[in-house]
Design a protein around this motif. Structure first.
Motif, PDB file in Angstrom:
ATOM      1  N   GLN A 165      21.213  27.353  56.514  1.00 29.98           N
ATOM      2  CA  GLN A 165      20.271  27.847  55.504  1.00 29.98           C
ATOM      3  C   GLN A 165      18.866  27.811  56.086  1.00 29.98           C
ATOM      4  N   VAL A 166      18.179  28.929  55.952  1.00 26.79           N
ATOM      5  CA  VAL A 166      16.824  29.005  56.481  1.00 26.79           C
ATOM      6  C   VAL A 166      15.895  28.192  55.615  1.00 26.79           C
ATOM      7  N   GLN A 167      15.032  27.422  56.238  1.00 25.65           N
ATOM      8  CA  GLN A 167      14.068  26.639  55.470  1.00 25.65           C
ATOM      9  C   GLN A 167      12.761  26.569  56.225  1.00 25.65           C
ATOM     10  N   LEU A 168      11.707  26.609  55.471  1.00 27.04           N
ATOM     11  CA  LEU A 168      10.385  26.444  56.033  1.00 27.04           C
ATOM     12  C   LEU A 168      10.058  24.957  56.035  1.00 27.04           C
ATOM     13  N   VAL A 169       9.159  24.531  56.918  1.00 24.16           N
ATOM     14  CA  VAL A 169       8.828  23.118  57.034  1.00 24.16           C
ATOM     15  C   VAL A 169       7.321  22.933  56.913  1.00 24.16           C
ATOM     16  N   GLU A 170       6.900  22.282  55.813  1.00 29.07           N
ATOM     17  CA  GLU A 170       5.484  21.977  55.622  1.00 29.07           C
ATOM     18  C   GLU A 170       5.158  20.617  56.211  1.00 29.07           C
ATOM     19  N   SER A 171       3.887  20.456  56.556  1.00 30.82           N
ATOM     20  CA  SER A 171       3.397  19.157  57.007  1.00 30.82           C
ATOM     21  C   SER A 171       1.898  19.085  56.748  1.00 30.82           C
ATOM     22  N   GLY A 172       1.375  17.861  56.811  1.00 27.59           N
ATOM     23  CA  GLY A 172      -0.068  17.670  56.694  1.00 27.59           C
ATOM     24  C   GLY A 172      -0.534  17.054  55.394  1.00 27.59           C
ATOM     25  N   GLY A 173       0.328  16.936  54.418  1.00 24.25           N
ATOM     26  CA  GLY A 173      -0.077  16.343  53.151  1.00 24.25           C
ATOM     27  C   GLY A 173      -0.320  14.848  53.286  1.00 24.25           C
ATOM     28  N   ARG A 174      -1.327  14.363  52.584  1.00 29.06           N
ATOM     29  CA  ARG A 174      -1.653  12.920  52.595  1.00 29.06           C
ATOM     30  C   ARG A 174      -2.654  12.622  51.516  1.00 29.06           C
ATOM     31  N   LEU A 175      -3.079  11.374  51.454  1.00 30.02           N
ATOM     32  CA  LEU A 175      -4.117  10.936  50.530  1.00 30.02           C
ATOM     33  C   LEU A 175      -5.482  11.245  51.139  1.00 30.02           C
ATOM     34  N   ARG A 196       3.684  35.870  42.453  1.00 31.77           N
ATOM     35  CA  ARG A 196       4.834  35.432  41.679  1.00 31.77           C
ATOM     36  C   ARG A 196       5.802  34.633  42.547  1.00 31.77           C
ATOM     37  N   SER A 197       6.104  33.424  42.137  1.00 29.73           N
ATOM     38  CA  SER A 197       6.967  32.561  42.951  1.00 29.73           C
ATOM     39  C   SER A 197       8.369  33.150  43.103  1.00 29.73           C
ATOM     40  N   GLU A 198       8.840  33.865  42.097  1.00 29.86           N
ATOM     41  CA  GLU A 198      10.201  34.424  42.159  1.00 29.86           C
ATOM     42  C   GLU A 198      10.330  35.547  43.188  1.00 29.86           C
ATOM     43  N   SER A 199       9.202  36.001  43.739  1.00 33.24           N
ATOM     44  CA  SER A 199       9.224  37.053  44.748  1.00 33.24           C
ATOM     45  C   SER A 199       9.646  36.554  46.123  1.00 33.24           C
ATOM     46  N   TYR A 200       9.608  35.245  46.314  1.00 35.86           N
ATOM     47  CA  TYR A 200       9.811  34.669  47.642  1.00 35.86           C
ATOM     48  C   TYR A 200      11.229  34.127  47.799  1.00 35.86           C
ATOM     49  N   HIS A 201      11.847  34.486  48.919  1.00 37.32           N
ATOM     50  CA  HIS A 201      13.242  34.108  49.149  1.00 37.32           C
ATOM     51  C   HIS A 201      13.379  32.729  49.801  1.00 37.32           C
ATOM     52  N   TYR A 202      12.400  32.357  50.607  1.00 36.05           N
ATOM     53  CA  TYR A 202      12.528  31.158  51.423  1.00 36.05           C
ATOM     54  C   TYR A 202      11.424  30.169  51.087  1.00 36.05           C
ATOM     55  N   TRP A 203      11.819  28.903  51.013  1.00 36.18           N
ATOM     56  CA  TRP A 203      10.888  27.854  50.588  1.00 36.18           C
ATOM     57  C   TRP A 203      11.000  26.627  51.486  1.00 36.18           C
ATOM     58  N   GLY A 204       9.899  25.890  51.551  1.00 38.65           N
ATOM     59  CA  GLY A 204       9.910  24.595  52.208  1.00 38.65           C
ATOM     60  C   GLY A 204      10.217  23.491  51.218  1.00 38.65           C
ATOM     61  N   GLN A 205      10.274  22.261  51.712  1.00 37.47           N
ATOM     62  CA  GLN A 205      10.634  21.118  50.877  1.00 37.47           C
ATOM     63  C   GLN A 205       9.433  20.536  50.142  1.00 37.47           C
ATOM     64  N   GLY A 206       8.239  20.958  50.531  1.00 41.85           N
ATOM     65  CA  GLY A 206       7.031  20.486  49.861  1.00 41.85           C
ATOM     66  C   GLY A 206       6.385  19.323  50.593  1.00 41.85           C
ATOM     67  N   THR A 207       5.076  19.223  50.464  1.00 42.65           N
ATOM     68  CA  THR A 207       4.316  18.112  51.034  1.00 42.65           C
ATOM     69  C   THR A 207       3.304  17.638  49.995  1.00 42.65           C
ATOM     70  N   GLN A 208       3.203  16.326  49.823  1.00 41.49           N
ATOM     71  CA  GLN A 208       2.363  15.760  48.771  1.00 41.49           C
ATOM     72  C   GLN A 208       0.912  15.673  49.218  1.00 41.49           C
ATOM     73  N   VAL A 209       0.035  16.192  48.377  1.00 43.10           N
ATOM     74  CA  VAL A 209      -1.401  16.045  48.571  1.00 43.10           C
ATOM     75  C   VAL A 209      -1.946  15.264  47.388  1.00 43.10           C
ATOM     76  N   THR A 210      -2.635  14.179  47.676  1.00 43.17           N
ATOM     77  CA  THR A 210      -3.221  13.359  46.634  1.00 43.17           C
ATOM     78  C   THR A 210      -4.708  13.216  46.899  1.00 43.17           C
ATOM     79  N   VAL A 211      -5.517  13.593  45.907  1.00 47.58           N
ATOM     80  CA  VAL A 211      -6.967  13.508  46.032  1.00 47.58           C
ATOM     81  C   VAL A 211      -7.440  12.379  45.129  1.00 47.58           C
ATOM     82  N   SER A 212      -8.022  11.366  45.734  1.00 48.81           N
ATOM     83  CA  SER A 212      -8.453  10.191  44.982  1.00 48.81           C
ATOM     84  C   SER A 212      -9.923  10.307  44.606  1.00 48.81           C
ATOM     85  N   SER A 213     -10.238   9.852  43.395  1.00 48.50           N
ATOM     86  CA  SER A 213     -11.630   9.915  42.924  1.00 48.50           C
ATOM     87  C   SER A 213     -12.314   8.575  43.067  1.00 48.50           C
TER      88      SER A 213
END
Length: 123
Positions: free
Chosen positions: A1-11, A106-123
């Motif tokens: 299964q084709v999958q994209l790979v995200e990276s770089g998310g952090r606090l 539109r998100s439904e237009s896209y066939h291929y997705w990554g697993q996601g990366t968490q971005v947290t912005v602290s105040s």
């Protein structure tokens, strides 16, 4: 299964910057539209940015702060995020597909997705 790979998310602190990367399979994918979406807890998935044949599209909430780009030689898309706010906190997803211009947001237009990366912005 084709999958994209995200990276770089952090606090990161408010006002800071972050660059996300998305590794996209080579070959046919170089011709696909690549987009970024995000989803915060309890909220719907939100369109952030897309790049199609060199033309870029942005959601209103990030226009002027975020920049999408792609390097086909490296088979990678980037999302440069500046002036980050607490409301930017979310899981960020990369997506790709043969999308027509009228449906890039539109998100439904896209066939291929990554697993996601968490971005947290602290105040």
């Amino acid at each position: 299964q084709v999958q994209l790979v995200e990276s770089g998310g952090r606090l990161v602190e408010v006002g800071g910057s972050l660059r996300l990367s998305c590794a996209v399979p080579r070959g046919t994918f170089s011709a696909y539209t690549v987009a970024w979406f995000r989803q915060a807890p309890g909220k719907e998935r939100e369109f952030i940015a897309a790049i199609k044949s060199g033309t870029t599209y942005y959601g209103d909430s990030v226009k002027g702060r975020f920049t999408i780009s792609r390097d086909n030689a490296k088979a990678t898309s980037y999302l440069q995020m500046n002036s980050l706010k607490p409301e930017d906190t979310a899981v960020y997803y990369c997506a790709a597909g043969p999308v027509i211009t009228s449906t890039v947001r539109r998100s439904e237009s896209y066939h291929y997705w990554g697993q996601g990366t968490q971005v947290t912005v602290s105040s």
